[in-house]
Design a protein around this motif. Structure first.
Motif, PDB file in Angstrom:
ATOM      1  N   ALA A 163     -70.472   0.872 -16.057  1.00  0.00           N
ATOM      2  CA  ALA A 163     -69.428  -0.115 -15.778  1.00  0.00           C
ATOM      3  C   ALA A 163     -68.144   0.205 -16.537  1.00  0.00           C
ATOM      4  O   ALA A 163     -67.036   0.083 -16.006  1.00  0.00           O
ATOM      5  N   SER A 164     -68.288   0.657 -17.788  1.00  0.00           N
ATOM      6  CA  SER A 164     -67.096   0.988 -18.581  1.00  0.00           C
ATOM      7  C   SER A 164     -66.359   2.188 -17.997  1.00  0.00           C
ATOM      8  O   SER A 164     -65.120   2.237 -17.994  1.00  0.00           O
ATOM      9  N   LYS A 165     -67.101   3.154 -17.484  1.00  0.00           N
ATOM     10  CA  LYS A 165     -66.469   4.339 -16.916  1.00  0.00           C
ATOM     11  C   LYS A 165     -65.883   4.050 -15.536  1.00  0.00           C
ATOM     12  O   LYS A 165     -64.838   4.604 -15.161  1.00  0.00           O
ATOM     13  N   ALA A 166     -66.533   3.183 -14.770  1.00  0.00           N
ATOM     14  CA  ALA A 166     -65.949   2.744 -13.505  1.00  0.00           C
ATOM     15  C   ALA A 166     -64.625   2.027 -13.758  1.00  0.00           C
ATOM     16  O   ALA A 166     -63.649   2.188 -13.007  1.00  0.00           O
ATOM     17  N   ALA A 167     -64.576   1.244 -14.831  1.00  0.00           N
ATOM     18  CA  ALA A 167     -63.337   0.554 -15.185  1.00  0.00           C
ATOM     19  C   ALA A 167     -62.228   1.542 -15.512  1.00  0.00           C
ATOM     20  O   ALA A 167     -61.056   1.330 -15.154  1.00  0.00           O
TER      21      ALA A 167
END
Length: 262
Positions: A163-167
């Motif tokens: 999720a952090s990398k998608a952000a």
């Protein structure tokens, strides 16, 4: 029209998360290419060791300790780097953690998720804001943000990390045109599995695992080449890109099979 990429003649490179792994390897690779690299992480001793490792190279590495979770400290650090070494021409915002990622545990680990999201998202934006502001005033610069192929779509054992990398991918896509109007080249770095202290904790087989020095070369080449996305290895990247277009029933059926093997 393609925007100019930065060179060592334009100023210094700044790398966050530079004490080990991809950050340290890219710092050394840029020093080999003649850059003065301001290396940032929390542990000054590791940064000083990295600086010593650059001795004899065409460029050099200088240590500047800092915590990316502190917005005031990041703004002050960018000011210090520019006052001492000159303008930051290339910023590689690479600091990140993978707390709990790759580990099968019962339930949802709230503490691990909060740590991952705080460092991987807010740690980037707290470094991005001051350096982007200064580059915008000069009308030139280059910024690269480390995301991951894991950010393409939700994968087992990577809820918070993915999720952090998608952000980060979303952030860079959204800011690209704003940066272009300001004369800033914005890039997103989406690596696959790279052999680093972070991935050593993964309890599963990592396909197409790359050595960190090879990854650093790919990243530095991407800085010089330009273009929005720097991604590798290409076989894994294209596989995961293809998964993005699958409808949910097919995608989740595939992920059930993947999860059984983890």
């Amino acid at each position: 029209m393609a925007q100019p990429r930065m060179t060592p003649q334009d100023g210094v490179a700044w790398i966050t998360g530079a004490s080990s792994g991809i950050g340290a390897a890219v710092a050394l690779e840029l020093a080999r290419r003649g850059w003065t690299v301001a290396a940032t992480a929390r542990r000054l001793d590791r940064l000083e060791e990295l600086a010593r490792a650059s001795e004899g190279l065409p460029g050099r590495i200088v240590a500047h300790a800092g915590d990316v979770t502190d917005a005031v400290a990041m703004a002050a650090l960018v000011e210090t780097i520019e006052a001492v070494h000159g303008p930051v021409a290339l910023a590689f915002l690479n600091a990140g953690v993978a707390s709990g990622a790759g580990e099968r545990k019962p339930g949802f680990d709230l503490a691990a998720a909060e740590t991952t999201l705080t460092v991987n998202i807010f740690g980037v934006v707290r470094a991005l804001a001051p350096v982007m502001a200064r580059m915008s005033k000069r009308g030139r610069g280059q910024i690269a943000v480390t995301a991951s192929l894991v950010g393409y779509r939700g994968l087992p054992l990577s809820a918070a990390y993915g999720a952090s990398k998608a952000a980060m991918i979303h952030l860079c896509e959204s800011l690209r045109e704003d940066c272009a109007r300001a004369g800033i080249v914005l890039q997103v770095v989406n690596p696959g599995f790279v052999e680093t202290p972070m991935t050593e904790r993964n309890g599963f087989s990592m396909p197409f695992l790359m050595q960190v020095d090879a990854a650093a070369t790919r990243i530095a080449d991407g800085f010089a080449r330009g273009g929005f996305e720097i991604t590798f290895p290409r076989r894994l990247a294209w596989l995961l890109k293809a998964l993005r277009i699958l409808p949910y029933p097919i995608y989740f059926a595939l992920m059930r099979q993947v999860a059984k093997r983890l």
